[in-house]
Design an enzyme around this catalytic site. Structure first.
Site, PDB file in Angstrom:
ATOM      1  N   ASP A  66       0.465  11.351  -3.660  1.00  0.00           N
ATOM      2  CA  ASP A  66      -0.089  10.781  -4.890  1.00  0.00           C
ATOM      3  C   ASP A  66      -1.610  10.863  -4.955  1.00  0.00           C
ATOM      4  OD1 ASP A  66      -0.299   8.964  -2.793  1.00  0.00           O
ATOM      5  OD2 ASP A  66       1.106   7.534  -3.670  1.00  0.00           O
ATOM      6  N   ASN A 134       5.711  -4.383  -2.531  1.00  0.00           N
ATOM      7  CA  ASN A 134       6.773  -4.521  -3.542  1.00  0.00           C
ATOM      8  C   ASN A 134       7.844  -3.443  -3.396  1.00  0.00           C
ATOM      9  OD1 ASN A 134       5.464  -2.235  -4.406  1.00  0.00           O
ATOM     10  ND2 ASN A 134       4.785  -3.057  -6.380  1.00  0.00           N
ATOM     11  N   HIS A 136       7.314  -0.150  -3.140  1.00  0.00           N
ATOM     12  CA  HIS A 136       7.031   1.181  -3.707  1.00  0.00           C
ATOM     13  C   HIS A 136       6.919   2.240  -2.605  1.00  0.00           C
ATOM     14  CE1 HIS A 136       2.376   0.350  -3.811  1.00  0.00           C
ATOM     15  NE2 HIS A 136       2.632   1.114  -2.771  1.00  0.00           N
ATOM     16  N   GLU A 141       6.573   2.507  -8.518  1.00  0.00           N
ATOM     17  CA  GLU A 141       6.639   1.052  -8.549  1.00  0.00           C
ATOM     18  C   GLU A 141       8.060   0.600  -8.904  1.00  0.00           C
ATOM     19  OE1 GLU A 141       4.180  -0.444  -7.314  1.00  0.00           O
ATOM     20  OE2 GLU A 141       2.276  -0.158  -8.364  1.00  0.00           O
TER      21      GLU A 141
HETATM   22  C1  F6R Z   1       0.072   6.307  -0.245  1.00  0.00           C
HETATM   23  C2  F6R Z   1       1.240   5.777  -0.918  1.00  0.00           C
HETATM   24  C3  F6R Z   1       1.594   4.337  -0.899  1.00  0.00           C
HETATM   25  C4  F6R Z   1       1.252   3.626   0.403  1.00  0.00           C
HETATM   26  C5  F6R Z   1       1.576   2.144   0.297  1.00  0.00           C
HETATM   27  C6  F6R Z   1       1.198   1.398   1.555  1.00  0.00           C
HETATM   28  O1  F6R Z   1      -0.021   7.704  -0.424  1.00  0.00           O
HETATM   29  O2  F6R Z   1       1.919   6.527  -1.523  1.00  0.00           O
HETATM   30  O3  F6R Z   1       2.977   4.203  -1.148  1.00  0.00           O
HETATM   31  O4  F6R Z   1       1.979   4.211   1.439  1.00  0.00           O
HETATM   32  O5  F6R Z   1       0.894   1.583  -0.788  1.00  0.00           O
HETATM   33  O6  F6R Z   1      -0.178   1.421   1.716  1.00  0.00           O
HETATM   34  P1  F6R Z   1      -0.854   0.904   3.079  1.00  0.00           P
HETATM   35  O7  F6R Z   1      -0.439   1.873   4.125  1.00  0.00           O
HETATM   36  O8  F6R Z   1      -2.338   0.960   2.814  1.00  0.00           O
HETATM   37  O9  F6R Z   1      -0.326  -0.453   3.319  1.00  0.00           O
END
Ligand code: F6R
Length: 239
Positions: A66, A134, A136, A141
């Site tokens: 992303d 959450n 994701h 989301e």
């Molecule tokens: C990042 C992504 C997100 C993160 C998630 C957890 O490319 O796609 O799904 O993996 O938000 O983020 P952290 O690792 O910072 O807790």
């Protein structure tokens, strides 16, 4: 699902062995990468292995999950910048074969092209995932259709608040992101999910023990034939 509960350091070592094994078997593998805090110990381990000559990325092609909409690749909070500084600039990868969705051209054509490029490269051999509090995966989301391909999403207030730790204030956190869809992720032949910290405990319970539902996007991984889930004790606390 193969579930491994270990310390953050052990997770980095164990997950890095999956890269060593895959790249030994298929040096030109197609790798899906993630950003965020979770994969940083793994990336540091991959960099060390590469420096020691135990791993080479020279023939791989990569696709990231992303990117924030509106951030140029040179912006220090863009996911392209994150990948360059935490992995790509530190290993022997050919940068021309690394892909991150564009946060600038988010036309339908550009988004569809991302899935086409993954398919043209032969499909993802191994996709690395973190998970949001959450549930994701990527920036899919809760509520995202399980059949989604690469698309633009509106980030939830919760995700923007959590990610605001890396910006000066929440007003600077982009409101939208371009992300691989859930189907794009599920098409990967192998998936590694890493979750560390107590803030991920409920999401990991829902992912592993809950129903498969878009209310917890990661729960769809229950339907994938080859997923390895790494959790530290805190993330596994409710299981
Ligand atoms: C990042 C992504 C997100 C993160 C998630 C957890 O490319 O796609 O799904 O993996 O938000 O983020 P952290 O690792 O910072 O807790």
């Amino acid at each position: 699902m193969k579930i491994i509960i270990a310390s953050s350091e052990e997770i980095a070592k164990s997950a890095s062995r999956q890269y060593v094994e895959l790249l030994k078997e298929k040096p030109n593998a197609v790798l899906g990468f993630a950003t965020g805090s979770t994969p940083l110990p793994l990336y540091a381990e991959l960099v060390s292995l590469c420096k020691e000559g135990k791993l080479s990325f020279k023939d791989v092609t990569t696709f990231n999950l992303d990117e924030y909409v509106g951030l140029e690749p040179t912006h220090d909070q863009s996911y392209r910048y994150f990948m360059n500084t935490n992995l790509f600039d530190l290993v022997d990868v050919d940068k021309s074969r690394t892909h991150v969705p564009s946060g600038i051209d988010t036309s339908d054509e550009a988004l569809a092209q991302y899935d086409k490029d993954i398919a043209l490269a032969g499909g993802l051999d191994m996709q690395l995932l973190g998970i949001g509090c959450n549930g994701h995966i990527g920036f899919n989301e809760p509520g995202t259709p399980l059949e989604s391909l690469t698309h633009v999403v509106e980030l939830t207030q919760n995700t923007r608040e959590v990610n605001s730790r890396l910006f000066n204030d929440i007003g600077e956190v982009p409101t939208h992101a371009a992300t691989m869809g859930i189907k794009t992720v599920m098409n990967a032949r192998k998936i590694i999910l890493i979750a560390t910290g107590a803030s991920k405990a409920q999401a990991m319970f829902d992912t592993i023990k809950g129903p498969v539902s878009s209310a917890c996007p990661a729960s769809v991984l229950q339907l994938h034939p080859d997923v390895t889930v790494y959790m530290d004790k805190d993330a596994a606390a409710l299981l």
